[in-house]
Design an enzyme around this catalytic site. Structure first.
Site, PDB file in Angstrom:
ATOM      1  N   ARG A 294      11.854  -6.730   4.956  1.00 20.15           N
ATOM      2  CA  ARG A 294      11.477  -5.566   5.319  1.00 20.15           C
ATOM      3  C   ARG A 294      12.363  -5.104   6.928  1.00 20.15           C
ATOM      4  NH1 ARG A 294       6.078  -2.379   5.567  1.00 20.15           N
ATOM      5  NH2 ARG A 294       5.736  -3.049   7.653  1.00 20.15           N
TER       6      ARG A 294
ATOM      7  N   ARG B 124       0.134  -8.279  14.174  1.00 17.30           N
ATOM      8  CA  ARG B 124      -0.434  -7.361  13.039  1.00 17.30           C
ATOM      9  C   ARG B 124      -1.270  -7.935  11.848  1.00 17.30           C
ATOM     10  NH1 ARG B 124       4.638  -4.825  12.215  1.00 17.30           N
ATOM     11  NH2 ARG B 124       4.345  -4.549  10.007  1.00 17.30           N
TER      12      ARG B 124
ATOM     13  N   LYS C 270       0.780  -1.330  -0.048  1.00 18.83           N
ATOM     14  CA  LYS C 270      -0.015   0.121  -0.135  1.00 18.83           C
ATOM     15  C   LYS C 270       0.849   1.224  -0.127  1.00 18.83           C
ATOM     16  CE  LYS C 270      -2.154  -0.519   3.971  1.00 18.83           C
ATOM     17  NZ  LYS C 270      -1.615  -1.635   4.574  1.00 18.83           N
TER      18      LYS C 270
ATOM     19  N   ARG D 279      12.515  -1.835  11.706  1.00 18.69           N
ATOM     20  CA  ARG D 279      11.206  -0.894  12.085  1.00 18.69           C
ATOM     21  C   ARG D 279      11.160  -2.054  13.547  1.00 18.69           C
ATOM     22  NH1 ARG D 279       5.991   0.096   8.789  1.00 18.69           N
ATOM     23  NH2 ARG D 279       5.030  -0.900  10.378  1.00 18.69           N
TER      24      ARG D 279
ATOM     25  N   ARG E 285      -8.849   1.868   9.677  1.00 16.59           N
ATOM     26  CA  ARG E 285      -8.476   0.427   9.813  1.00 16.59           C
ATOM     27  C   ARG E 285      -9.487  -0.552  10.713  1.00 16.59           C
ATOM     28  NH1 ARG E 285      -2.709   1.238   9.722  1.00 16.59           N
ATOM     29  NH2 ARG E 285      -1.490  -0.693  10.097  1.00 16.59           N
TER      30      ARG E 285
END
Ligand code: ADP
Length: 186
Positions: free
Chosen positions: A128, A145, A13, A134, A88
């Site tokens: 990632r 998540r 996204k 992160r 969300r």
């Protein structure tokens, strides 16, 4: 053009949203990016959000409403925008409609759903994690998540489907290939 991006974490996204924003000349707002910036800057909002974000859970709805409302009121968002990471859940989607009518802006045009299989999502988020480091990209948090996406966010697919606004596209393939698919579908 008022677009919402829907898709699991790691569905692309953010990347596709940037390309769409450049292509259509409209701003993109990512609530995840805005919250991470608040955490990095050590603002009150950031302090409230940090622990929840690190655990992979959704922050309280009220913490994101202010971010979105302020951004949508800016002059450059009047001709359109792309929302990444908001709404969300159903409550946020209802509040978004309220914000738009308060701003006397037209409603959402389309909800673009990038569909990617769970296994592919996990692989992408792992790589990632290695690249960007992160704090919320550890294995356990990634699973959390994805579970929250399935429980809270995926009901939005039905919500926008019922409004005749849902566009679902396959999110697997090269970046340019997916981007071309998006432009064609919108
Ligand atoms: P993802 O990689 O899961 O798509 P984002 O970068 O969009 O994540 O968001 C990172 C984190 O920020 C989320 O896990 C959540 O804690 C918080 N967040 C972002 N947007 C929202 C929102 N609309 N409502 C609640 N929490 C949010």
């Amino acid at each position: 053009m008022r677009i919402i991006l829907l898709g699991a974490p790691g569905s692309g996204k953010g990347t596709q949203g940037e390309k769409m924003a450049a292509h259509y000349g409209i701003p993109k707002l990512s609530t995840g990016d805005a919250l991470r910036a608040a955490v990095a800057a050590g603002t009150e909002l950031g302090k409230k959000a940090k622990a929840t974000m690190d655990a992979g859970k959704l922050v309280a709805n009220e913490l994101v409403y202010g971010i979105v409302e302020q951004r949508l009121a800016q002059p450059d968002a009047q001709k359109g925008f792309i929302l990444d990471g908001f709404p969300r859940n159903i409550a946020q989607a209802d509040v978004l409609e309220g914000m738009l009518s308060k701003l006397k802006a037209p409603s959402i045009s389309k909800a673009l759903h990038l569909h990617v299989e769970d296994e592919e999502i996990i692989t992408r988020l792992h790589s990632r994690a290695i690249k960007e480091g992160r704090a919320d990209d550890t294995e356990e948090v990634i699973r959390k998540r994805i579970a929250i996406y399935n429980a809270d966010t995926s009901p939005l697919l039905d919500y926008y489907q019922k409004q005749g606004k849902l566009v679902t596209l396959e999110g697997k393939g090269g970046l340019e290939e997916i981007f071309a698919r998006i432009i064609k579908a919108l």
